[in-house]
Design a protein around this motif. Structure first.
Motif, PDB file in Angstrom:
ATOM      1  N   HIS A   1       0.846  -1.196   0.000  1.00  0.00           N
ATOM      2  CA  HIS A   1       0.000   0.000   0.000  1.00  0.00           C
ATOM      3  C   HIS A   1       0.879   1.243   0.000  1.00  0.00           C
ATOM      4  O   HIS A   1       1.905   1.306   0.683  1.00  0.00           O
ATOM      5  CB  HIS A   1      -0.891   0.009   1.240  1.00  0.00           C
TER       6      HIS A   1
ATOM      7  N   GLU B   1      -8.911   0.192  -5.334  1.00  0.00           N
ATOM      8  CA  GLU B   1      -8.804  -1.211  -4.937  1.00  0.00           C
ATOM      9  C   GLU B   1      -7.412  -1.743  -5.240  1.00  0.00           C
ATOM     10  O   GLU B   1      -6.676  -1.201  -6.069  1.00  0.00           O
ATOM     11  CB  GLU B   1      -9.845  -2.049  -5.691  1.00  0.00           C
ATOM     12  N   ASN B   2      -7.055  -2.837  -4.576  1.00  0.00           N
ATOM     13  CA  ASN B   2      -5.794  -3.500  -4.859  1.00  0.00           C
ATOM     14  C   ASN B   2      -5.732  -3.899  -6.330  1.00  0.00           C
ATOM     15  O   ASN B   2      -6.693  -4.436  -6.877  1.00  0.00           O
ATOM     16  CB  ASN B   2      -5.652  -4.749  -3.972  1.00  0.00           C
TER      17      ASN B   2
ATOM     18  N   LYS C   1      -9.387  -2.223 -13.464  1.00  0.00           N
ATOM     19  CA  LYS C   1      -9.175  -3.099 -12.316  1.00  0.00           C
ATOM     20  C   LYS C   1      -9.564  -4.509 -12.727  1.00  0.00           C
ATOM     21  O   LYS C   1     -10.338  -4.716 -13.661  1.00  0.00           O
ATOM     22  CB  LYS C   1     -10.014  -2.650 -11.117  1.00  0.00           C
TER      23      LYS C   1
ATOM     24  N   ARG D   1      -9.547 -11.726  -8.475  1.00  0.00           N
ATOM     25  CA  ARG D   1      -8.279 -11.470  -7.779  1.00  0.00           C
ATOM     26  C   ARG D   1      -7.261 -12.582  -7.988  1.00  0.00           C
ATOM     27  O   ARG D   1      -6.070 -12.384  -7.720  1.00  0.00           O
ATOM     28  CB  ARG D   1      -8.524 -11.270  -6.283  1.00  0.00           C
TER      29      ARG D   1
END
Length: 772
Positions: free
Chosen positions: A4, A102-103, A159, A163
């Motif tokens: 992060h 978001e990641n 995005k 995941r």
């Protein structure tokens, strides 16, 4: 790995001092944007942004490695070396940290004055860079970019849909070195994939150094070299014969791989198989089996898999815990894959130790014993702060409490696990097994079987229709699996991965509403150019022209349909000796053929043929549509198109399920063809297939007889072909020539090998008997 980044006033800047050079300015069209996987949102504006030797880099320390991905590409391809600087006030690319994203998400804004990449994680910034590279000419991936480096003015918000976006490499069946794995990591990052699953253990080899158990790399990593034979036709090895074919990765090498992957936002998941697919382990430590007898590392296929870990001995679990402890010291991934598939439990059923375990634990059958095995290993893995993944067989007998299921036998196992509240990775063979053929078998290297073209991979959706929203949330994503039984080289491995990985990457990254095969078909051609620059041996199977044929036996004519994977393809063809040039006939409707000829066809671009040329010979020989009497009936599993199969002009392919083959199991082929009236002949050709793995062998002798009355036959010619080892799949015409004969009946006998060298049964496959 996830990092992060706090929102800082400090920004990552690439400054461009070329604002006065309008000659480099360019307007782009939508057709110039060929990013794969397709971004979630993209708006194209007018204008462009140029990179040249005056560009400066301003980067926070934590972003310098990402900056190097871009600068290294520029240096290697264009010989432009960019310097770092503290600040700049115009013409820049800035990377801005933003906590709300978001990641792995990123935003990319390009104008004629600046470029801004916004993200909140290593993955987001990395994927922003990957999109920048794909907006540049394909030559950026090579070593000699001669044109200007100009980026189109775009706004991208992007995005991933899922995941987990993975690829599994099987290192056991054929070993691949560290260098190839590092290249694969680069290519995964290029496609915005984030998981590399290493299959480190199987019956045919152990591939990781375990310091406490040196025999795993001294014995289990090596097998007797039988690479000259088909994978499933190899001999059983003697445990006393030392293996010389194989290899392994040291823990130092694996740590290098893991660290390099982490720099590319890729998690490396190790797979240590249990309780089955471990014959190699049993060769090193036979005391871990139920019977304790010596076994050898197999050189090829094993079925059923009976030499598995004994579930009754405590030493089994001590061994596995020791091994996994070393594995977890090398691999920081939160996941440990334990396999869990295809265990034949016949030894457990009669093993005193296993029966004692079942009685003690109150287990009613060996399926529950496997569940005990998996749950016990999960408890140990969880105690180390890790999570267990297993193939969908771990559902049998009851699923371990926190296990993640990798569903490969279709999607049913995944559905069942999601219903129970478990996380799932979808990897069904029908969409994700990259060891399957991706083009016509006649034009492809030997593969595991099945048919998985590029267009079908693109259709993959890990979310199964009818799933509830709650169940769908347990679907982490999907993964391609490249099992390596038939993949002995890194070049072959590349061929099977690419370009299908591009299709999978878009299926796992892009919103499903953007799924458009026509659009992808356009963009993949630019991706091919990038592969060319990278020196990737990618498959061009999507270009291949294929055919379907309908035969009208009564009128002795054939209708041939031509197609390939790309929509609205410019397919052209010629007949006979004509040259396949820009003047070839455009394919519009099925081609009607009523006389012997050769058909050649190809996909065309810019009036030039591309890809491999399709070629087929249609021969209306003297036996076409005649009555065939089967002295020895064909096998009811392979009946072709019925009694006329051998005289319908249609030839079979290496896909022996294509409906054009008749087969005889352990029997000779003996047929009589009635020519209706006395006919002059001088040659008979018998078309046959050999694929020794599934037990299909060429005839060892063919003999031709003639008769005027169908009762008394005279031999007019024969040929013999002794058995020979054959590691591939092959088609062959066996030709018997003889002096001209007037005859009404022809008898053809093809002699079956009957028993393989290993003592198994033999199929004889015949597609056509041509009479001339």
């Amino acid at each position: 790995m996830r990092q992060h980044f706090k929102l800082l006033t400090l920004i990552f800047v690439i400054s461009l001092y070329s604002c006065s050079d309008n000659s480099k300015s360019k307007d782009f069209t939508v057709n110039d944007i060929n990013i794969i996987p397709k971004p979630a949102e993209l708006t194209l504006d007018k204008g462009s942004f140029s990179i040249d030797e005056n560009t400066k880099i301003i980067a926070h320390d934590s972003l310098k490695n990402i900056a190097k991905i871009l600068t290294d590409k520029l240096k290697s391809s264009s010989n432009i070396e960019l310097d770092f600087s503290e600040s700049s006030d115009s013409n820049f690319i800035q990377f801005v940290a933003k906590e709300g994203l978001e990641n792995e998400a990123y935003e990319l804004s390009i104008t004629n004055k600046k470029v801004t990449v916004t993200a909140n994680s290593l993955g987001g910034f990395l994927y922003g860079v990957q999109s920048i590279l794909q907006l540049l000419p394909a030559e950026i991936y090579g070593t000699d970019t001669k044109g200007d480096l100009i980026l189109p003015a775009v706004e991208i918000k992007d995005k991933p849909r899922f995941r987990y976006r993975g690829l599994m490499l099987d290192l056991s069946r054929h070993f691949f070195p560290k260098e190839y794995i590092l290249k694969t990591i680069d290519r995964l990052a290029m496609h915005k994939m984030n998981v590399l699953h290493l299959h480190l253990v199987d019956d045919q080899g152990w591939r990781m150094e375990i310091k406490k158990y040196p025999k795993l790399t001294e014995i289990a990593a090596w097998r007797v070299d039988q690479e000259d034979k088909h994978w499933n036709a190899r001999d059983k090895n003697d445990p006393n014969v030392k293996g010389t074919y194989g290899g392994f990765l040291t823990q130092k090498e694996l740590k290098e791989i893991v660290a390099y992957a982490a720099q590319n936002n890729i998690d490396v998941i190790p797979e240590i198989e249990m309780p089955a697919h471990v014959t190699s382990v049993m060769a090193a430590y036979p005391e871990l089996t139920c019977h304790g007898n010596p076994v050898a590392v197999p050189s090829g296929g094993v079925w059923p898999i009976t030499d598995i870990y004994c579930a009754g001995k405590e030493t089994t679990f001590e061994f596995l815990e020791d091994v996994l402890t070393e594995v977890m010291e090398v691999f920081p991934s939160k996941y440990i894959h334990i396999g869990g598939d295809e265990a034949t439990k016949t030894n457990w059923e009669k093993c005193p130790d296993c029966q004692r375990r079942m009685k003690k634990e109150g287990l009613k059958d060996v399926h529950e014993l496997q569940s005990y095995f998996v749950k016990r290993m999960e408890k140990f893995i969880n105690s180390k702060g890790k999570k267990l993944i297993g193939w969908d067989e771990i559902l049998e007998g009851g699923l371990a409490p926190e296990a993640t299921v990798m569903s490969w036998r279709g999607v049913k196992g995944g559905e069942e696990a999601a219903e129970q509240g478990h996380d799932v990775i979808m990897t069904p063979g029908s969409y994700c097994y990259f060891d399957h053929y991706q083009g016509p078998q006649n034009d492809e290297p030997i593969a595991q079987g099945g048919y998985l073209p590029l267009s079908k991979v693109y259709q993959f959706d890990p979310i199964v229709e009818g799933m509830s929203e709650k169940e769908a949330k347990h679907i982490l994503g999907g993964q391609a699996n490249l099992w390596a039984e038939y993949i002995p080289t890194t070049s072959h491995s590349e061929y099977m991965i690419f370009p299908r990985l591009a299709a999978l990457s878009e299926a796992l990254w892009s919103p499903i509403k953007l799924r458009d095969w026509n659009d992808f078909s356009k963009r993949i051609k630019t991706q091919f150019n990038r592969y060319d620059e990278l020196g990737i041996n990618y498959a061009k199977s999507a270009y291949l022209v294929t055919s379907d044929m309908d035969i009208d036996l009564e009128n002795k004519s054939v209708k041939m349909t031509l197609q390939n994977e790309f929509p609205k393809s410019d397919i052209r063809y010629v007949l006979g000796d004509a040259k396949l040039s820009e003047k070839a006939i455009p394919y519009v409707n099925p081609v009607e053929i009523s006389e012997s000829t050769v058909v050649k066809a190809s996909l065309f671009e810019y009036d030039k043929p591309i890809g491999k040329v399709f070629m087929d010979t249609i021969k209306f020989h003297k036996g076409v549509a005649k009555v065939v009497n089967y002295v020895i009936p064909y096998n009811d599993r392979y009946t072709g198109s019925g009694p006329s199969t051998l005289v319908n002009t249609l030839r079979g392919t290496k896909n022996f399920h294509d409906g054009q083959w008749q087969a005889w199991l352990n029997d000779n082929m003996e047929v009589v063809i009635d020519l209706d009236q006395p006919t002059e002949i001088h040659k008979v050709t018998v078309g046959a297939l050999e694929n020794q793995g599934p037990g299909i062998y060429y005839p060892i002798k063919i003999e031709v007889f003639v008769s005027d009355d169908g009762k008394k036959f005279n031999s007019v010619g024969n040929l013999e072909r002794p058995y020979a080892k054959n590691a591939g799949s092959e088609l062959k015409d066996f030709i018997v020539k003889f002096d001209k004969q007037q005859t009404k009946y022809i008898k053809v006998i093809a002699t079956n090998l009957k028993r393989t060298p290993a003592g198994s049964g033999v199929f004889l496959f015949i597609d056509e008997i041509l009479v001339e």
